[in-house]
Motif scaffolding. Structure first.
Motif, mmCIF file in Angstrom:
data_model
loop_
_atom_site.group_PDB
_atom_site.id
_atom_site.type_symbol
_atom_site.label_atom_id
_atom_site.label_comp_id
_atom_site.label_asym_id
_atom_site.label_seq_id
_atom_site.Cartn_x
_atom_site.Cartn_y
_atom_site.Cartn_z
ATOM 1 N N THR A 1 20.781 -15.610 -5.783
ATOM 2 C CA THR A 1 20.273 -16.882 -5.270
ATOM 3 C C THR A 1 18.777 -16.741 -4.996
ATOM 4 O OG1 THR A 1 20.616 -16.296 -2.956
ATOM 5 C CG2 THR A 1 22.493 -17.330 -4.117
ATOM 6 N N PRO A 2 18.101 -17.859 -4.711
ATOM 7 C CA PRO A 2 16.679 -17.750 -4.344
ATOM 8 C C PRO A 2 16.443 -16.830 -3.130
ATOM 9 C CG PRO A 2 17.177 -19.995 -4.955
ATOM 10 C CD PRO A 2 18.501 -19.259 -4.911
ATOM 11 N N ASP A 3 17.324 -16.884 -2.121
ATOM 12 C CA ASP A 3 17.184 -15.968 -0.977
ATOM 13 C C ASP A 3 17.359 -14.519 -1.427
ATOM 14 O OD1 ASP A 3 16.661 -17.982 0.830
ATOM 15 O OD2 ASP A 3 18.719 -18.054 1.619
ATOM 16 N N GLY A 4 18.289 -14.281 -2.334
ATOM 17 C CA GLY A 4 18.487 -12.945 -2.880
ATOM 18 C C GLY A 4 17.274 -12.480 -3.665
ATOM 19 N N GLU A 5 16.671 -13.396 -4.418
ATOM 20 C CA GLU A 5 15.462 -13.054 -5.175
ATOM 21 C C GLU A 5 14.322 -12.657 -4.235
ATOM 22 O OE1 GLU A 5 14.832 -16.525 -7.571
ATOM 23 O OE2 GLU A 5 16.221 -15.820 -9.131
ATOM 24 N N ARG A 6 14.199 -13.351 -3.103
ATOM 25 C CA ARG A 6 13.148 -13.006 -2.135
ATOM 26 C C ARG A 6 13.405 -11.622 -1.537
ATOM 27 N NH1 ARG A 6 13.166 -18.494 -1.685
ATOM 28 N NH2 ARG A 6 14.824 -18.651 -0.138
ATOM 29 N N ALA A 7 14.654 -11.350 -1.173
ATOM 30 C CA ALA A 7 14.988 -10.030 -0.618
ATOM 31 C C ALA A 7 14.710 -8.941 -1.649
ATOM 32 C CB ALA A 7 16.454 -9.995 -0.176
ATOM 33 N N LEU A 8 15.111 -9.189 -2.891
ATOM 34 C CA LEU A 8 14.893 -8.206 -3.955
ATOM 35 C C LEU A 8 13.399 -8.014 -4.220
ATOM 36 C CD1 LEU A 8 16.143 -6.309 -6.036
ATOM 37 C CD2 LEU A 8 16.285 -8.260 -7.609
ATOM 38 N N ALA A 9 12.629 -9.091 -4.197
ATOM 39 C CA ALA A 9 11.177 -8.982 -4.421
ATOM 40 C C ALA A 9 10.534 -8.116 -3.334
ATOM 41 C CB ALA A 9 10.537 -10.364 -4.455
ATOM 42 N N HIS A 10 10.981 -8.268 -2.102
ATOM 43 C CA HIS A 10 10.461 -7.451 -1.004
ATOM 44 C C HIS A 10 10.753 -5.978 -1.269
ATOM 45 C CE1 HIS A 10 10.489 -5.955 3.282
ATOM 46 N NE2 HIS A 10 9.292 -6.484 3.163
ATOM 47 N N ILE A 11 11.971 -5.684 -1.671
ATOM 48 C CA ILE A 11 12.360 -4.304 -1.976
ATOM 49 C C ILE A 11 11.553 -3.771 -3.159
ATOM 50 C CG2 ILE A 11 14.242 -2.837 -2.800
ATOM 51 C CD1 ILE A 11 16.147 -4.838 -1.274
ATOM 52 N N MET A 12 11.431 -4.583 -4.207
ATOM 53 C CA MET A 12 10.750 -4.127 -5.421
ATOM 54 C C MET A 12 9.265 -3.875 -5.187
ATOM 55 S SD MET A 12 13.144 -3.580 -7.441
ATOM 56 C CE MET A 12 12.172 -3.131 -8.882
ATOM 57 N N THR A 13 8.656 -4.604 -4.261
ATOM 58 C CA THR A 13 7.260 -4.336 -3.910
ATOM 59 C C THR A 13 7.145 -2.947 -3.296
ATOM 60 O OG1 THR A 13 6.758 -6.672 -3.605
ATOM 61 C CG2 THR A 13 5.314 -5.096 -2.482
ATOM 62 N N ARG A 14 8.050 -2.630 -2.374
ATOM 63 C CA ARG A 14 8.055 -1.300 -1.763
ATOM 64 C C ARG A 14 8.373 -0.235 -2.813
ATOM 65 N NH1 ARG A 14 8.071 -0.421 3.397
ATOM 66 N NH2 ARG A 14 9.690 1.181 3.358
ATOM 67 N N TYR A 15 9.323 -0.546 -3.710
ATOM 68 C CA TYR A 15 9.672 0.398 -4.775
ATOM 69 C C TYR A 15 8.463 0.672 -5.673
ATOM 70 C CZ TYR A 15 11.255 2.187 -9.191
ATOM 71 O OH TYR A 15 11.356 2.951 -10.324
ATOM 72 N N ALA A 16 7.710 -0.356 -6.024
ATOM 73 C CA ALA A 16 6.548 -0.195 -6.916
ATOM 74 C C ALA A 16 5.526 0.755 -6.300
ATOM 75 C CB ALA A 16 5.920 -1.550 -7.221
ATOM 76 N N TRP B 1 6.193 3.155 -4.111
ATOM 77 C CA TRP B 1 6.797 4.493 -4.161
ATOM 78 C C TRP B 1 6.730 5.055 -5.584
ATOM 79 C CZ3 TRP B 1 11.298 6.026 -6.801
ATOM 80 C CH2 TRP B 1 11.675 7.354 -6.562
ATOM 81 N N ALA B 2 7.084 4.246 -6.585
ATOM 82 C CA ALA B 2 7.068 4.704 -7.979
ATOM 83 C C ALA B 2 5.665 5.114 -8.402
ATOM 84 C CB ALA B 2 7.616 3.616 -8.905
ATOM 85 N N SER B 3 4.652 4.392 -7.920
ATOM 86 C CA SER B 3 3.270 4.750 -8.224
ATOM 87 C C SER B 3 2.935 6.129 -7.658
ATOM 88 C CB SER B 3 2.331 3.686 -7.650
ATOM 89 O OG SER B 3 0.999 4.020 -7.898
ATOM 90 N N ARG B 4 3.364 6.398 -6.433
ATOM 91 C CA ARG B 4 3.143 7.728 -5.854
ATOM 92 C C ARG B 4 3.883 8.789 -6.654
ATOM 93 N NH1 ARG B 4 4.427 5.149 -1.130
ATOM 94 N NH2 ARG B 4 6.320 6.401 -0.828
ATOM 95 N N MET B 5 5.096 8.492 -7.086
ATOM 96 C CA MET B 5 5.889 9.462 -7.832
ATOM 97 C C MET B 5 5.240 9.796 -9.175
ATOM 98 S SD MET B 5 8.210 10.530 -5.930
ATOM 99 C CE MET B 5 9.018 11.519 -7.154
ATOM 100 N N ARG B 6 4.579 8.824 -9.789
ATOM 101 C CA ARG B 6 3.912 9.089 -11.067
ATOM 102 C C ARG B 6 2.781 10.093 -10.919
ATOM 103 N NH1 ARG B 6 5.518 3.860 -11.911
ATOM 104 N NH2 ARG B 6 3.672 2.870 -11.091
ATOM 105 N N THR B 7 2.214 10.192 -9.723
ATOM 106 C CA THR B 7 1.163 11.187 -9.502
ATOM 107 C C THR B 7 1.753 12.568 -9.221
ATOM 108 O OG1 THR B 7 0.971 10.843 -7.106
ATOM 109 C CG2 THR B 7 -0.363 9.407 -8.535
#
Length: 151
Positions: free
Chosen positions: A98-113, A115-121
């Motif tokens: 749902t749109p609320d689910g998309e917002r929750a997922l976007a929040h998580i994915m921002t944090r994931y991005a 973390w993933a950037s740090r992991m690439r280093t």
């Protein structure tokens, strides 16, 4: 006493268990500020990719159908996903975000991005790609073996 071939598979299994535990721990850290969990993130991500049945999600995630069903039911009760009809199977229902689910997922994915950037280093992308290929091949072999044992 284990032989050499057994030692390699045993050591591989221990390494996978360790990495799985660390990824789950990290997932909990990434999802907590959004009021979610690693398990919820996995279901939200699968639903966002495209609506699919709980059984399909469970297969893709390597989890029991019942555990994915419990998580999906909680997410549905909170309005983060909905169940929709599956045109391919009148008895099954698909899980859609749902749109609320998309917002929750976007929040998580921002944090994931971040973390993933740090992991690439910290890791060599070629090694990660090679490890992914190995894990996929071993996973396919295990899945095939399980299917033979279950029939």
């Amino acid at each position: 006493m284990r032989d050499v071939d057994d030692d390699a598979m045993f050591d591989f299994s221990l390494a996978v268990f360790r990495v799985n535990g660390l990824l789950t721990r990290n997932g909990e850290r990434l999802t907590a500020p959004a009021g979610q969990s690693s398990a919820r993130w996995q279901v939200l991500g699968r639903a966002a990719d495209s609506p699919r049945t709980v059984a399909a999600m469970a297969r893709e995630l390597g989890h029991a159908r019942q555990s994915v069903q419990r998580v999906a039911d909680v997410l549905a009760a909170e309005g983060l996903v909905v169940y929709i009809d599956d045109p391919a199977d009148r008895r099954a229902r698909r899980v859609a975000i749902t749109p609320d689910g998309e917002r929750a997922l976007a929040h998580i994915m921002t944090r994931y991005a971040h973390w993933a950037s740090r992991m690439r280093t910290l890791t060599d992308p070629a090694v990660v790609a090679q490890a992914t290929a190995v894990l996929t091949a071993v996973g396919d072999a295990i899945e095939s073996d399980l299917e033979k044992e279950e029939t």
